[in-house]
Design an enzyme around this catalytic site. Sequence first.
Site, mmCIF file in Angstrom:
data_model
loop_
_atom_site.group_PDB
_atom_site.id
_atom_site.type_symbol
_atom_site.label_atom_id
_atom_site.label_comp_id
_atom_site.label_asym_id
_atom_site.label_seq_id
_atom_site.Cartn_x
_atom_site.Cartn_y
_atom_site.Cartn_z
ATOM 1 N N VAL A 1 -6.051 -6.869 1.395
ATOM 2 C CA VAL A 1 -5.316 -6.260 0.290
ATOM 3 C C VAL A 1 -4.142 -7.188 -0.050
ATOM 4 O O VAL A 1 -3.494 -7.742 0.846
ATOM 5 C CB VAL A 1 -4.794 -4.858 0.647
ATOM 6 N N TYR B 1 -2.883 -7.399 16.802
ATOM 7 C CA TYR B 1 -3.236 -6.590 15.636
ATOM 8 C C TYR B 1 -4.569 -5.885 15.865
ATOM 9 O O TYR B 1 -4.700 -4.678 15.640
ATOM 10 C CB TYR B 1 -3.306 -7.482 14.398
ATOM 11 N N ILE C 1 0.826 -1.204 0.000
ATOM 12 C CA ILE C 1 0.000 0.000 0.000
ATOM 13 C C ILE C 1 0.861 1.255 0.000
ATOM 14 O O ILE C 1 0.575 2.221 -0.713
ATOM 15 C CB ILE C 1 -0.947 -0.009 1.215
#
Length: 278
Positions: free
Chosen positions: A195, A162, A25
């Site tokens: 992603v 996370y 990204i």
Amino acid sequence: MSRKGAGRVEIRGKVVVVTGAARGIGAAMARRFAAEGAAGVVVSDLDGDDAVRLAGEISTGTTKAIGTTTDVSIETEVQDLVRLTEAELGPVDVFCSNAGMATGLGLGAPDEWWAAAWQVNLLAHVYAARAVVPGMVERGSGYLVQTASAAGLLIQPGDAPYSVTKHAAVAFGEWLSLTYGDQGITVSVVCPQGVRTDLLMTGLEAGLPAAREVALAGTLLEPEDVAEAVVQGMADQRFLILPHPEVAEYIRRKADNPGRWLAGMRRLVGMMDANQPD
């Protein structure tokens, strides 16, 4: 930030820093900012060699790009990154705090993994804000783009550190917007689901349950899709940038009845696990 039309922000002519930008990204954002005509783009990553290579690729007559090594978990290195940018390109107009890490671990995650997740997924945003916000306030303008995750709004099955640290990152973005939004600083928090990045694909190759759940949860976007969403979201000065628009509906369902939402998530994860080959 300069504007085109009522309330719209453009990148052209601005100095932009992107962390975690050697690939994924971050790299897609750096390329897109250069294509948008940024005056300068600093490509920062723990992998300095790849950061330098990408900077060379995106440098043009319009955009000066610099690649550099930065460990965002160390505040002095983030401060050095900002000083380098100011010395080479001028004041930072946009700081994209994009570096992140996953653990794939649950309740048994060792303390050192929790500490690393806090440093990279939360405190790196804090360090960046400390380094650039005072100057932005003095100039009366600036933009902070913080990459979090849909996990910071919902949950990440199979990865407790996370999930928790990404929630904290979203909360910090909210605090920054509340505190500095009337002083010329815009904040956007980017919250994608799956992603196709090294972060996810490596986890899939390793067979981590957390990565598998992400891949099964919905469409996997390309990094370039996220970069497009970021540019559009910045133009509109949206606080939450949701590359997967369906996340907005998930948030509404969670807010409407958290207990029912959690029960539904348990059923969904159970079905996903039952459908996996042995």
